[in-house]
Design a protein around this motif. Sequence first.
Motif, PDB file in Angstrom:
ATOM      1  N   THR A 110      24.218   2.629  -2.583  1.00 14.60           N
ATOM      2  CA  THR A 110      25.426   2.578  -1.907  1.00 14.60           C
ATOM      3  C   THR A 110      25.387   1.723  -0.562  1.00 14.60           C
ATOM      4  N   GLY A 111      24.354   1.686   0.003  1.00 12.15           N
ATOM      5  CA  GLY A 111      23.778   0.993   1.280  1.00 12.15           C
ATOM      6  C   GLY A 111      24.179   1.909   2.438  1.00 12.15           C
ATOM      7  N   ARG A 112      24.252   3.287   2.104  1.00 13.67           N
ATOM      8  CA  ARG A 112      24.583   4.200   3.132  1.00 13.67           C
ATOM      9  C   ARG A 112      23.606   5.365   3.020  1.00 13.67           C
ATOM     10  N   LYS A 113      23.516   6.109   4.176  1.00 10.38           N
ATOM     11  CA  LYS A 113      22.521   7.164   4.102  1.00 10.38           C
ATOM     12  C   LYS A 113      22.953   8.379   3.466  1.00 10.38           C
ATOM     13  N   LEU A 114      21.905   9.044   2.837  1.00 13.01           N
ATOM     14  CA  LEU A 114      22.659   9.950   1.591  1.00 13.01           C
ATOM     15  C   LEU A 114      22.930  11.194   2.857  1.00 13.01           C
ATOM     16  N   GLU A 115      23.787  11.799   2.598  1.00 17.81           N
ATOM     17  CA  GLU A 115      24.381  13.067   3.365  1.00 17.81           C
ATOM     18  C   GLU A 115      23.868  14.294   2.534  1.00 17.81           C
ATOM     19  N   ILE A 116      23.024  15.200   2.903  1.00 22.60           N
ATOM     20  CA  ILE A 116      22.984  16.575   2.040  1.00 22.60           C
ATOM     21  C   ILE A 116      23.570  17.595   3.162  1.00 22.60           C
ATOM     22  N   LEU A 117      24.309  18.353   2.632  1.00 17.02           N
ATOM     23  CA  LEU A 117      24.991  19.434   3.390  1.00 17.02           C
ATOM     24  C   LEU A 117      25.081  20.701   2.637  1.00 17.02           C
ATOM     25  N   PRO A 118      24.581  21.796   3.620  1.00 16.84           N
ATOM     26  CA  PRO A 118      24.808  23.378   2.815  1.00 16.84           C
ATOM     27  C   PRO A 118      26.312  23.722   2.444  1.00 16.84           C
ATOM     28  N   CYS A 119      26.618  24.310   1.530  1.00 16.55           N
ATOM     29  CA  CYS A 119      27.926  24.916   1.320  1.00 16.55           C
ATOM     30  C   CYS A 119      27.806  26.205   0.727  1.00 16.55           C
ATOM     31  N   ARG A 120      28.721  26.955   0.995  1.00 15.80           N
ATOM     32  CA  ARG A 120      28.620  28.377   0.353  1.00 15.80           C
ATOM     33  C   ARG A 120      29.287  28.431  -0.727  1.00 15.80           C
ATOM     34  N   TRP A 121      30.081  27.650  -1.237  1.00 11.61           N
ATOM     35  CA  TRP A 121      30.735  27.663  -2.366  1.00 11.61           C
ATOM     36  C   TRP A 121      30.082  27.132  -3.566  1.00 11.61           C
ATOM     37  N   CYS A 122      28.800  26.712  -3.374  1.00 14.90           N
ATOM     38  CA  CYS A 122      27.975  26.334  -4.268  1.00 14.90           C
ATOM     39  C   CYS A 122      26.777  27.303  -4.993  1.00 14.90           C
ATOM     40  N   ARG A 123      27.066  28.524  -4.296  1.00 15.05           N
ATOM     41  CA  ARG A 123      25.962  29.612  -4.643  1.00 15.05           C
ATOM     42  C   ARG A 123      26.835  30.370  -5.583  1.00 15.05           C
ATOM     43  N   GLY A 124      26.170  30.584  -6.815  1.00 11.67           N
ATOM     44  CA  GLY A 124      26.735  31.641  -7.903  1.00 11.67           C
ATOM     45  C   GLY A 124      27.851  30.828  -8.647  1.00 11.67           C
ATOM     46  N   THR A 125      28.181  29.817  -8.608  1.00 10.84           N
ATOM     47  CA  THR A 125      29.244  28.986  -9.172  1.00 10.84           C
ATOM     48  C   THR A 125      29.056  28.392 -10.597  1.00 10.84           C
ATOM     49  N   GLY A 126      27.718  28.148 -10.584  1.00  9.50           N
ATOM     50  CA  GLY A 126      27.276  27.226 -11.895  1.00  9.50           C
ATOM     51  C   GLY A 126      27.500  28.143 -13.095  1.00  9.50           C
ATOM     52  N   LEU A 127      27.279  27.405 -14.233  1.00  6.78           N
ATOM     53  CA  LEU A 127      27.079  28.312 -15.381  1.00  6.78           C
ATOM     54  C   LEU A 127      26.309  29.541 -15.459  1.00  6.78           C
ATOM     55  N   GLY A 128      26.953  30.685 -15.886  1.00 11.09           N
ATOM     56  CA  GLY A 128      26.317  31.651 -15.932  1.00 11.09           C
ATOM     57  C   GLY A 128      25.890  32.453 -14.501  1.00 11.09           C
ATOM     58  N   GLY A 129      26.583  32.059 -13.541  1.00  7.23           N
ATOM     59  CA  GLY A 129      26.348  32.455 -12.235  1.00  7.23           C
ATOM     60  C   GLY A 129      25.113  31.993 -11.509  1.00  7.23           C
ATOM     61  N   THR A 130      24.812  30.624 -12.004  1.00  9.98           N
ATOM     62  CA  THR A 130      23.472  30.053 -10.974  1.00  9.98           C
ATOM     63  C   THR A 130      24.028  29.062 -10.081  1.00  9.98           C
ATOM     64  N   ASN A 131      23.179  28.811  -9.384  1.00  9.90           N
ATOM     65  CA  ASN A 131      23.571  27.921  -8.054  1.00  9.90           C
ATOM     66  C   ASN A 131      23.748  26.502  -8.667  1.00  9.90           C
ATOM     67  N   ARG A 132      24.488  25.813  -7.710  1.00  9.38           N
ATOM     68  CA  ARG A 132      24.573  24.529  -8.317  1.00  9.38           C
ATOM     69  C   ARG A 132      24.726  23.316  -7.155  1.00  9.38           C
ATOM     70  N   MET A 133      24.355  22.175  -7.295  1.00 14.10           N
ATOM     71  CA  MET A 133      24.596  20.917  -6.260  1.00 14.10           C
ATOM     72  C   MET A 133      25.427  20.189  -6.898  1.00 14.10           C
ATOM     73  N   ILE A 134      26.260  19.631  -5.812  1.00 14.25           N
ATOM     74  CA  ILE A 134      27.477  18.726  -6.330  1.00 14.25           C
ATOM     75  C   ILE A 134      27.333  17.654  -5.554  1.00 14.25           C
ATOM     76  N   ALA A 135      27.390  16.252  -6.028  1.00 17.52           N
ATOM     77  CA  ALA A 135      27.286  14.850  -5.438  1.00 17.52           C
ATOM     78  C   ALA A 135      28.645  14.342  -5.894  1.00 17.52           C
ATOM     79  N   TYR A 136      29.298  13.622  -4.810  1.00 18.03           N
ATOM     80  CA  TYR A 136      30.459  13.126  -4.627  1.00 18.03           C
ATOM     81  C   TYR A 136      30.630  12.003  -3.583  1.00 18.03           C
ATOM     82  N   THR A 137      31.614  11.236  -3.600  1.00 14.39           N
ATOM     83  CA  THR A 137      31.647  10.196  -2.765  1.00 14.39           C
ATOM     84  C   THR A 137      33.147  10.715  -2.096  1.00 14.39           C
ATOM     85  N   PRO A 138      32.917  11.009  -0.703  1.00  8.17           N
ATOM     86  CA  PRO A 138      34.030  11.469   0.059  1.00  8.17           C
ATOM     87  C   PRO A 138      34.884  10.445   0.553  1.00  8.17           C
ATOM     88  N   GLU A 139      35.439   9.457  -0.324  1.00  8.31           N
ATOM     89  CA  GLU A 139      36.384   8.586   0.270  1.00  8.31           C
ATOM     90  C   GLU A 139      37.638   8.857  -0.296  1.00  8.31           C
TER      91      GLU A 139
END
Length: 149
Positions: A70-99
């Motif tokens: 991308t030519g941009r610096k990766l942004e890694i941020l904490p998010c409370r809605w990533c906890r326990g929202t994956g399959l079977g109540g697992t934690n998850r990471m989400i990657a996206y382009t915020p444009e």
Amino acid sequence: TPTTPPDEVLADVNKLILSTVETAGEAVAPYRVLMPYDHYNNIATRKVSDSGEKSILNYVIENNISNEVTGRKLEILPCRWCRGTGLGGTNRMIAYTPEEEYLRIPVVPLLRTPLEQRGLFFLFYYYTSIGGVENVYPETVGYWTEFRG
């Protein structure tokens, strides 16, 4: 987990980014990653090595594949809605382009009520409504539940 080597954390982030790029038909690469607070805290506070001054978080931000694509610096941020929202109540990471081209919040233009008179005053009210986040291209958002960080 607290004992996961930095290279495995980097590999997990790169797998998430690469799988999102492949799903999007190699048209868009994400440059923002969200993860649960406990995982974020783990990689932000642990050092790459005992003699190193760099945290695992900084190591991942500097050495991931998204920076090159991308030519941009990766942004890694904490998010409370990533906890326990994956399959079977697992934690998850989400990657996206915020444009706005890929994600947006629809907002109705400001509307006005009809003019009304109350004694000496003339009143009208403005109102609008805001919806939730609209994912224009769902294939540009990637989810990962097997994060070892």
